[in-house]
Design a protein around this motif. Sequence first.
Motif, PDB file in Angstrom:
ATOM      1  N   MET A 182      17.309 -39.402  -2.591  1.00  0.00           N
ATOM      2  CA  MET A 182      17.513 -40.324  -1.458  1.00  0.00           C
ATOM      3  C   MET A 182      16.215 -40.466  -0.686  1.00  0.00           C
ATOM      4  SD  MET A 182      19.141 -42.194   0.774  1.00  0.00           S
ATOM      5  CE  MET A 182      20.927 -42.074   0.557  1.00  0.00           C
ATOM      6  N   ILE A 183      15.769 -41.722  -0.505  1.00  0.00           N
ATOM      7  CA  ILE A 183      14.663 -41.957   0.433  1.00  0.00           C
ATOM      8  C   ILE A 183      15.259 -42.656   1.647  1.00  0.00           C
ATOM      9  CG2 ILE A 183      12.459 -43.106   0.822  1.00  0.00           C
ATOM     10  CD1 ILE A 183      11.806 -42.738  -2.074  1.00  0.00           C
ATOM     11  N   ASP A 184      15.189 -41.960   2.762  1.00  0.00           N
ATOM     12  CA  ASP A 184      15.790 -42.455   4.009  1.00  0.00           C
ATOM     13  C   ASP A 184      14.685 -43.153   4.812  1.00  0.00           C
ATOM     14  OD1 ASP A 184      16.913 -42.801   6.482  1.00  0.00           O
ATOM     15  OD2 ASP A 184      17.427 -40.681   6.814  1.00  0.00           O
ATOM     16  N   GLY A 185      14.615 -44.473   4.665  1.00  0.00           N
ATOM     17  CA  GLY A 185      13.550 -45.246   5.305  1.00  0.00           C
ATOM     18  C   GLY A 185      13.731 -45.408   6.798  1.00  0.00           C
ATOM     19  N   ARG A 186      14.851 -44.955   7.335  1.00  0.00           N
ATOM     20  CA  ARG A 186      15.097 -45.107   8.769  1.00  0.00           C
ATOM     21  C   ARG A 186      15.335 -43.779   9.481  1.00  0.00           C
ATOM     22  NH1 ARG A 186      13.443 -50.088  10.648  1.00  0.00           N
ATOM     23  NH2 ARG A 186      14.101 -51.724   9.239  1.00  0.00           N
ATOM     24  N   ASN A 220      -0.992 -54.191  10.476  1.00  0.00           N
ATOM     25  CA  ASN A 220      -1.387 -53.434   9.278  1.00  0.00           C
ATOM     26  C   ASN A 220      -0.538 -52.179   9.101  1.00  0.00           C
ATOM     27  OD1 ASN A 220      -3.405 -55.233   8.682  1.00  0.00           O
ATOM     28  ND2 ASN A 220      -5.040 -54.033   9.635  1.00  0.00           N
ATOM     29  N   VAL A 221      -0.353 -51.430  10.196  1.00  0.00           N
ATOM     30  CA  VAL A 221       0.460 -50.202  10.109  1.00  0.00           C
ATOM     31  C   VAL A 221       1.855 -50.574   9.627  1.00  0.00           C
ATOM     32  CG1 VAL A 221       1.589 -48.365  11.452  1.00  0.00           C
ATOM     33  CG2 VAL A 221      -0.795 -48.973  11.934  1.00  0.00           C
ATOM     34  N   ASN A 222       2.382 -51.659  10.206  1.00  0.00           N
ATOM     35  CA  ASN A 222       3.744 -52.076   9.864  1.00  0.00           C
ATOM     36  C   ASN A 222       3.862 -52.408   8.374  1.00  0.00           C
ATOM     37  OD1 ASN A 222       6.377 -52.608  10.972  1.00  0.00           O
ATOM     38  ND2 ASN A 222       5.999 -54.759  10.481  1.00  0.00           N
ATOM     39  N   ASN A 223       2.899 -53.136   7.860  1.00  0.00           N
ATOM     40  CA  ASN A 223       2.933 -53.493   6.433  1.00  0.00           C
ATOM     41  C   ASN A 223       2.744 -52.271   5.542  1.00  0.00           C
ATOM     42  OD1 ASN A 223       3.370 -56.196   6.948  1.00  0.00           O
ATOM     43  ND2 ASN A 223       1.194 -56.629   7.158  1.00  0.00           N
ATOM     44  N   ASP A 274       4.886 -50.543   2.029  1.00  0.00           N
ATOM     45  CA  ASP A 274       4.282 -50.189   0.741  1.00  0.00           C
ATOM     46  C   ASP A 274       4.380 -48.687   0.492  1.00  0.00           C
ATOM     47  OD1 ASP A 274       3.661 -52.784   0.004  1.00  0.00           O
ATOM     48  OD2 ASP A 274       1.846 -52.794   1.224  1.00  0.00           O
ATOM     49  N   HIS A 275       4.367 -47.915   1.580  1.00  0.00           N
ATOM     50  CA  HIS A 275       4.494 -46.464   1.445  1.00  0.00           C
ATOM     51  C   HIS A 275       5.836 -46.106   0.790  1.00  0.00           C
ATOM     52  CE1 HIS A 275       4.355 -42.233   2.467  1.00  0.00           C
ATOM     53  NE2 HIS A 275       5.509 -42.345   3.093  1.00  0.00           N
ATOM     54  N   VAL A 276       6.895 -46.818   1.175  1.00  0.00           N
ATOM     55  CA  VAL A 276       8.210 -46.524   0.582  1.00  0.00           C
ATOM     56  C   VAL A 276       8.205 -46.889  -0.905  1.00  0.00           C
ATOM     57  CG1 VAL A 276      10.660 -47.148   0.585  1.00  0.00           C
ATOM     58  CG2 VAL A 276       9.466 -46.751   2.738  1.00  0.00           C
ATOM     59  N   VAL A 277       7.590 -48.010  -1.226  1.00  0.00           N
ATOM     60  CA  VAL A 277       7.523 -48.421  -2.632  1.00  0.00           C
ATOM     61  C   VAL A 277       6.791 -47.339  -3.435  1.00  0.00           C
ATOM     62  CG1 VAL A 277       6.635 -50.166  -4.242  1.00  0.00           C
ATOM     63  CG2 VAL A 277       7.573 -50.878  -2.014  1.00  0.00           C
ATOM     64  N   ASN A 278       5.669 -46.859  -2.900  1.00  0.00           N
ATOM     65  CA  ASN A 278       4.889 -45.841  -3.623  1.00  0.00           C
ATOM     66  C   ASN A 278       5.644 -44.520  -3.727  1.00  0.00           C
ATOM     67  OD1 ASN A 278       2.816 -47.627  -3.978  1.00  0.00           O
ATOM     68  ND2 ASN A 278       1.736 -47.014  -2.116  1.00  0.00           N
ATOM     69  N   THR A 279       6.322 -44.151  -2.638  1.00  0.00           N
ATOM     70  CA  THR A 279       7.090 -42.901  -2.656  1.00  0.00           C
ATOM     71  C   THR A 279       8.201 -42.972  -3.702  1.00  0.00           C
ATOM     72  OG1 THR A 279       6.664 -42.719  -0.292  1.00  0.00           O
ATOM     73  CG2 THR A 279       8.358 -41.285  -1.170  1.00  0.00           C
ATOM     74  N   PRO A 324      12.016 -55.744   6.316  1.00  0.00           N
ATOM     75  CA  PRO A 324      11.327 -54.717   5.530  1.00  0.00           C
ATOM     76  C   PRO A 324      12.155 -54.308   4.309  1.00  0.00           C
ATOM     77  CG  PRO A 324      11.349 -54.125   7.871  1.00  0.00           C
ATOM     78  CD  PRO A 324      12.236 -55.321   7.715  1.00  0.00           C
ATOM     79  N   ALA A 325      13.485 -54.230   4.484  1.00  0.00           N
ATOM     80  CA  ALA A 325      14.353 -53.808   3.382  1.00  0.00           C
ATOM     81  C   ALA A 325      14.232 -54.765   2.200  1.00  0.00           C
ATOM     82  CB  ALA A 325      15.807 -53.740   3.858  1.00  0.00           C
ATOM     83  N   LEU A 326      14.282 -56.042   2.493  1.00  0.00           N
ATOM     84  CA  LEU A 326      14.243 -57.033   1.419  1.00  0.00           C
ATOM     85  C   LEU A 326      12.859 -57.107   0.778  1.00  0.00           C
ATOM     86  CD1 LEU A 326      16.564 -58.541   0.356  1.00  0.00           C
ATOM     87  CD2 LEU A 326      16.043 -60.447   1.861  1.00  0.00           C
ATOM     88  N   TYR A 327      11.834 -56.905   1.590  1.00  0.00           N
ATOM     89  CA  TYR A 327      10.468 -56.856   1.052  1.00  0.00           C
ATOM     90  C   TYR A 327      10.381 -55.740   0.009  1.00  0.00           C
ATOM     91  CZ  TYR A 327       5.460 -55.810   0.868  1.00  0.00           C
ATOM     92  OH  TYR A 327       4.180 -55.560   0.441  1.00  0.00           O
ATOM     93  N   ILE A 328      10.874 -54.553   0.401  1.00  0.00           N
ATOM     94  CA  ILE A 328      10.781 -53.389  -0.490  1.00  0.00           C
ATOM     95  C   ILE A 328      11.611 -53.617  -1.754  1.00  0.00           C
ATOM     96  CG2 ILE A 328      11.417 -50.933  -0.675  1.00  0.00           C
ATOM     97  CD1 ILE A 328      10.669 -50.790   2.413  1.00  0.00           C
TER      98      ILE A 328
END
Length: 438
Positions: A413-417, A294-297, A301-306, A338-342
């Motif tokens: 820039m959103i730096d997801g890593r 759940n945390v991983n998923n 979604d947090h990046v999408v919302n941000t 995760p990248a492709l999901y987002i």
Amino acid sequence: MRITTVGCGYLGAVYAASMASIGHEVLGLDVDQAKIDDLNRGVAPFHEPGFEKVLTEALDSGRLRFSTDYADAADYTAHVLCVGTPQLIDAAGADLSYVHAAVDSLIPHLSDEAVVLGRSTVPVGTAESLRDRLRAAGKDTPLAWNPEFLREGFAVEDTLRPDRIVYGLPEEPDEAARTREILDEMYAPMLAADTPLVVGNYATAELVKVSANSFLATKISFINAVAEICEATGADVSVIAEAIGLDDRIGPKFLRAGIGFGGGCLPKDIRAFMARAGELGVTEALGFLREVDNVNNRRRDHVVNTARQALGGTFTGKRVAVLGAAFKPDSDDTRQSPALYIASKISGRGADVVVTDPAANARVHAERPNLAVAEDAYAAAAGADIVLLLTEWREFKELDPVRLREVVGTPTMIDGRNVLDPAAWRAAGWTYRSMGRP
Ligand code: UGA
């Protein structure tokens, strides 16, 4: 030793070439003719640093070849199962159909000296059931389990210089002695180099592998859960990771917060482990892995919302640049990425998404027609309303914020890593956000 690898995907192809490189005679078997043709020509069917060199050298040595004809296996002694065990399409458990097919294809060609060795990641109980399968077909071929721990991007290194070797031996003493003798000969150079050897029974060896991957997944989700708290408090997760990682009971590795884990292993392995616990009547034992998932998923979604918030609440009509498609750098693997999901989620919500990845562009182009593909980060970011860094390739970590700013539409820039220097990017005029860092 004369070895076949049954299955020439990531695991099998690298294993075949690596084992040939240390002096064994190896035959790689697979049902996919195009893959076998590539491998026989010394062409890697996937991106893996260092693999093509080992492959070419092993082919040139004459000790390695690949075939789709299982009858060729008759001249070989150790048959190593390297096929995939993906998640079932309609359930959390592992799909064992490739493992069963591999054993069934071998059965008619097993010589009296043969042994079968399992290397695929499987639910506990599989080795026992495969041994029964051999016996039911009238074969008394000994079977042992010998899990692999290779990481994509380091596959050759991890195969030739593993942290440890694990044997899951059969209960019957003669079969245990025979499989152990074969395994010791196969891994003679590694054992001579003092690689730790851990020996147990079938169930133990099977569980070593899924326990290791579950622990790694838990570590990542742990730090990502802390990142959520950091976002609510203004703390810096990377400093926390550094500080707790200095405790050598915790250690610094696998504490990089970001958009979480993907790939063909961690996500499906924790789900298969939970499914198997359910079958065994001990569901609660692994209840925490549900939360790990759940945390991983949630991070994705947090990046999408941000990103949506940064774009003023809507993706419609916006241009979004996505840097990275592979589930991790130095790989073209996009399974559970995760990248492709987002990228796909944002595209589904109405944005024009342009993706770029140093190794996975062709795959994205073929598999995700809704996503545009650009040559490099500068082309992807041209005119973009926002840039998301989602796979930490070196090319992206070393991006010049001043140069990128010149081509981008809006410098967000959103730096997801968490791999860019916030101060440098902000100084270059960017609105910079990362995961759990102020
Ligand atoms: C994983 C294990 O690490 C290997 O030991 C195992 O043999 C392999 O699965 C397997 O079962 O065959 P791999 O899938 O290649 O290897 O990838 P990892 O390096 O474990 O990374 C998995 C994911 O976790 C990636 O998406 C990566 O970006 C992410 N990750 C990793 C983080 O988000 N944070 C970290 O600190 C580390």
